[in-house]
Design a protein around this motif. Structure first.
Motif, PDB file in Angstrom:
ATOM      1  N   ALA A 233       0.827  -1.203   0.000  1.00  0.00           N
ATOM      2  CA  ALA A 233       0.000   0.000   0.000  1.00  0.00           C
ATOM      3  C   ALA A 233       0.862   1.255   0.000  1.00  0.00           C
ATOM      4  N   THR A 234       0.226   2.375  -0.376  1.00  0.00           N
ATOM      5  CA  THR A 234       0.840   3.691  -0.301  1.00  0.00           C
ATOM      6  C   THR A 234      -0.128   4.618   0.429  1.00  0.00           C
ATOM      7  N   ASP A 235       0.258   5.873   0.566  1.00  0.00           N
ATOM      8  CA  ASP A 235      -0.596   6.844   1.247  1.00  0.00           C
ATOM      9  C   ASP A 235      -1.952   6.998   0.571  1.00  0.00           C
ATOM     10  N   VAL A 236      -2.022   6.701  -0.715  1.00  0.00           N
ATOM     11  CA  VAL A 236      -3.261   6.936  -1.451  1.00  0.00           C
ATOM     12  C   VAL A 236      -3.977   5.649  -1.839  1.00  0.00           C
ATOM     13  N   GLY A 237      -3.538   4.504  -1.339  1.00  0.00           N
ATOM     14  CA  GLY A 237      -4.288   3.286  -1.595  1.00  0.00           C
ATOM     15  C   GLY A 237      -3.427   2.069  -1.837  1.00  0.00           C
ATOM     16  N   LYS A 238      -4.110   0.942  -2.019  1.00  0.00           N
ATOM     17  CA  LYS A 238      -3.447  -0.328  -2.311  1.00  0.00           C
ATOM     18  C   LYS A 238      -2.908  -0.311  -3.734  1.00  0.00           C
ATOM     19  N   VAL A 239      -1.684  -0.817  -3.909  1.00  0.00           N
ATOM     20  CA  VAL A 239      -1.111  -0.905  -5.248  1.00  0.00           C
ATOM     21  C   VAL A 239      -0.853  -2.341  -5.676  1.00  0.00           C
ATOM     22  N   ALA A 240      -0.857  -3.292  -4.729  1.00  0.00           N
ATOM     23  CA  ALA A 240      -0.522  -4.662  -5.107  1.00  0.00           C
ATOM     24  C   ALA A 240      -1.034  -5.643  -4.068  1.00  0.00           C
ATOM     25  N   GLY A 241      -1.214  -6.878  -4.515  1.00  0.00           N
ATOM     26  CA  GLY A 241      -1.565  -7.976  -3.630  1.00  0.00           C
ATOM     27  C   GLY A 241      -0.724  -9.188  -3.973  1.00  0.00           C
ATOM     28  N   ALA A 242      -0.369  -9.970  -2.960  1.00  0.00           N
ATOM     29  CA  ALA A 242       0.493 -11.138  -3.150  1.00  0.00           C
ATOM     30  C   ALA A 242      -0.224 -12.404  -2.711  1.00  0.00           C
ATOM     31  N   ALA A 243       0.261 -13.534  -3.191  1.00  0.00           N
ATOM     32  CA  ALA A 243      -0.231 -14.843  -2.768  1.00  0.00           C
ATOM     33  C   ALA A 243       0.930 -15.823  -2.830  1.00  0.00           C
ATOM     34  N   GLN A 244       0.819 -16.911  -2.064  1.00  0.00           N
ATOM     35  CA  GLN A 244       1.897 -17.898  -2.003  1.00  0.00           C
ATOM     36  C   GLN A 244       1.359 -19.317  -2.097  1.00  0.00           C
ATOM     37  N   LYS A 245       2.257 -20.206  -2.538  1.00  0.00           N
ATOM     38  CA  LYS A 245       2.013 -21.645  -2.523  1.00  0.00           C
ATOM     39  C   LYS A 245       3.308 -22.335  -2.128  1.00  0.00           C
ATOM     40  N   ARG A 246       3.226 -23.249  -1.165  1.00  0.00           N
ATOM     41  CA  ARG A 246       4.397 -24.008  -0.730  1.00  0.00           C
ATOM     42  C   ARG A 246       4.396 -25.378  -1.406  1.00  0.00           C
ATOM     43  N   VAL A 247       5.588 -25.824  -1.805  1.00  0.00           N
ATOM     44  CA  VAL A 247       5.762 -27.123  -2.451  1.00  0.00           C
ATOM     45  C   VAL A 247       6.726 -27.945  -1.610  1.00  0.00           C
ATOM     46  N   ALA A 248       6.336 -29.175  -1.276  1.00  0.00           N
ATOM     47  CA  ALA A 248       7.149 -30.006  -0.388  1.00  0.00           C
ATOM     48  C   ALA A 248       8.110 -30.918  -1.132  1.00  0.00           C
ATOM     49  N   ALA A 249       7.967 -31.037  -2.446  1.00  0.00           N
ATOM     50  CA  ALA A 249       8.828 -31.937  -3.214  1.00  0.00           C
ATOM     51  C   ALA A 249      10.293 -31.538  -3.076  1.00  0.00           C
ATOM     52  N   GLY A 250      11.185 -32.524  -3.209  1.00  0.00           N
ATOM     53  CA  GLY A 250      12.615 -32.238  -3.170  1.00  0.00           C
ATOM     54  C   GLY A 250      13.019 -31.526  -1.897  1.00  0.00           C
ATOM     55  N   ARG A 251      13.705 -30.401  -2.062  1.00  0.00           N
ATOM     56  CA  ARG A 251      14.143 -29.606  -0.912  1.00  0.00           C
ATOM     57  C   ARG A 251      13.104 -28.578  -0.486  1.00  0.00           C
ATOM     58  N   GLY A 252      11.991 -28.533  -1.181  1.00  0.00           N
ATOM     59  CA  GLY A 252      10.945 -27.582  -0.854  1.00  0.00           C
ATOM     60  C   GLY A 252      11.157 -26.253  -1.556  1.00  0.00           C
ATOM     61  N   ALA A 253      10.058 -25.585  -1.878  1.00  0.00           N
ATOM     62  CA  ALA A 253      10.137 -24.289  -2.546  1.00  0.00           C
ATOM     63  C   ALA A 253       8.875 -23.494  -2.253  1.00  0.00           C
ATOM     64  N   VAL A 254       8.957 -22.202  -2.515  1.00  0.00           N
ATOM     65  CA  VAL A 254       7.831 -21.294  -2.305  1.00  0.00           C
ATOM     66  C   VAL A 254       7.571 -20.528  -3.592  1.00  0.00           C
ATOM     67  N   LEU A 255       6.307 -20.502  -3.998  1.00  0.00           N
ATOM     68  CA  LEU A 255       5.869 -19.634  -5.086  1.00  0.00           C
ATOM     69  C   LEU A 255       5.261 -18.386  -4.459  1.00  0.00           C
ATOM     70  N   HIS A 256       5.785 -17.233  -4.819  1.00  0.00           N
ATOM     71  CA  HIS A 256       5.282 -15.954  -4.308  1.00  0.00           C
ATOM     72  C   HIS A 256       4.994 -15.082  -5.518  1.00  0.00           C
ATOM     73  N   HIS A 257       3.710 -14.865  -5.808  1.00  0.00           N
ATOM     74  CA  HIS A 257       3.404 -14.027  -6.967  1.00  0.00           C
ATOM     75  C   HIS A 257       2.608 -12.799  -6.553  1.00  0.00           C
ATOM     76  N   VAL A 258       2.838 -11.719  -7.306  1.00  0.00           N
ATOM     77  CA  VAL A 258       2.306 -10.400  -6.971  1.00  0.00           C
ATOM     78  C   VAL A 258       1.693  -9.772  -8.217  1.00  0.00           C
ATOM     79  N   THR A 259       0.520  -9.185  -8.053  1.00  0.00           N
ATOM     80  CA  THR A 259      -0.080  -8.389  -9.119  1.00  0.00           C
ATOM     81  C   THR A 259      -0.188  -6.948  -8.652  1.00  0.00           C
ATOM     82  N   MET A 260       0.373  -6.046  -9.451  1.00  0.00           N
ATOM     83  CA  MET A 260       0.379  -4.619  -9.143  1.00  0.00           C
ATOM     84  C   MET A 260      -0.534  -3.902 -10.133  1.00  0.00           C
ATOM     85  N   SER A 261      -1.331  -2.988  -9.623  1.00  0.00           N
ATOM     86  CA  SER A 261      -2.224  -2.216 -10.471  1.00  0.00           C
ATOM     87  C   SER A 261      -1.444  -1.106 -11.160  1.00  0.00           C
ATOM     88  N   TYR A 262      -1.381  -1.173 -12.493  1.00  0.00           N
ATOM     89  CA  TYR A 262      -0.741  -0.084 -13.235  1.00  0.00           C
ATOM     90  C   TYR A 262      -1.783   0.900 -13.757  1.00  0.00           C
TER      91      TYR A 262
END
Length: 351
Positions: A233-262
């Motif tokens: 967020a900024t002083d004038v409103g939200k600019v982006a939102g994020a979400a995650q997914k965890r994967v347990a395969a192998g050594r494990g990993a995290v997906l973190h994706h973000v959408t920003m309003s242009y």
């Protein structure tokens, strides 16, 4: 053992620690923070000395709070941040600079292929077949993307998406629905080893993985901050939102994706999404159109320039090599489009 933690909006905390007979020993806290009086730093070290090695972040922070001299002033530092750095040291967490990062920024692709590529990228990182990756998306058509656990009928206005020719897809991460059109948003994914967020709570991992983009926005003159659980967020409103997914395969990993309003078409957004009153009240606004504030207006820059500056900022911080989706990865993604993401069963798995 060595651990580091960049406090969101604050400074870097570094902890070196050993474990003997199940308790912390030889604890040394350092960093580029500001702390008064001088006696506070050895007090922090002493408070952590002898703490159970399995103590959680809250318990470690409480020990520090109880030991600080009266009138202690911290700038860019929190007791929770110190405790988090300790937990990261004990978990043998890795740092951003421990990896050779790869950038993927391809030509526009279909929404359903983007969903599949996210799953493929994070699985390949977990298995050690791909380096940690920053993937910048380009859309070839308008889309509504709903969270993994959202109800299709509750979130999507079917008449609206049909009228505007909007494709509806479901992603693998949780969180809320978003509306995207070509050139209207800036969307990116981070596929990272689980070790990068070791020792962090789920909430702290959002702030940690978003911190670089806050710096990139600051370089463009935008004062932005992480707003729990998953917004920027900024002083004038939200600019982006994020979400995650965890994967347990192998050594494990995290997906973190973000959408920003242009440059979101807010009128169209409220015609294709059913944004309920409860959601709006949670964000402190009465109008769905006011929930996002375009980066175009705040930066005054073309979308391509904003993306280029973000990439340059990431590269300057951590290094970044241009890469591409491999033939095998694309084939696997296309298979997932046919068998999962492009099927009515997946899209309507929560009707």
């Amino acid at each position: 053992m060595h651990g580091e933690y960049k406090i969101p909006g604050g400074k870097l905390v570094v902890v070196d620690v050993e474990v003997a007979d199940g308790v912390l020993s030889d604890v040394r806290v350092a960093g580029d923070f500001f702390l008064e009086p001088d006696e506070a730093l050895p007090a922090i070290d002493a408070a952590l000395e002898g703490a159970p090695a399995d103590a959680d972040t809250a318990a470690l922070a409480a020990r520090i709070d109880a030991a600080l001299p009266a009138g202690t002033v911290m700038l860019g530092l929190t007791t929770e941040g110190v405790a988090t750095a300790v937990r990261r040291a004990l978990a043998r967490a890795t740092d951003w600079r421990d990896f050779d990062w790869q950038l993927i920024h391809d030509a526009p692709q279909s929404p359903v292929l983007h969903m599949a590529l996210d799953e493929v990228m994070v699985e390949q990182v977990a298995l050690g077949h791909r380096p940690p990756t920053l993937r910048v998306w380009e859309w070839d058509r308008p889309a509504v993307i709903i969270g993994s656990f959202q109800s299709l009928r509750n979130e999507v206005d079917q008449e609206g998406v049909a009228r505007h020719g909007v494709e509806v897809v479901r992603r693998i991460s949780g969180g809320g629905a978003m509306f995207a059109e070509p050139k209207s948003t800036i969307t990116y994914s981070l596929a990272v080893p689980e070790s990068l967020v070791s020792g962090l709570s789920f909430q702290d991992s959002y702030a940690y993985l978003d911190d670089w983009v806050l710096g990139a926005l600051a370089d463009m003159g935008i004062k932005a901050w992480y707003q729990p659980l998953n917004d920027i967020a900024t002083d004038v409103g939200k600019v982006a939102g994020a979400a995650q997914k965890r994967v347990a395969a192998g050594r494990g990993a995290v997906l973190h994706h973000v959408t920003m309003s242009y440059d979101i078409d807010a009128d169209k957004m409220v015609e294709v999404l059913r944004i309920g009153r409860e959601k709006l009240s949670d964000k402190g606004t009465k109008s769905a159109k006011k929930r996002v504030d375009p980066l175009r207006r705040q930066t005054g820059l073309p979308r391509e320039e904003v993306i280029a500056r973000m990439i340059d900022s990431f590269r300057g911080r951590y290094g970044l090599t241009d890469g591409e989706v491999t033939g095998a990865e694309l084939a696997r993604a296309e298979e997932l489009v046919r068998t999962k993401f492009g099927t009515p069963e997946w899209t309507a798995r929560v009707p």
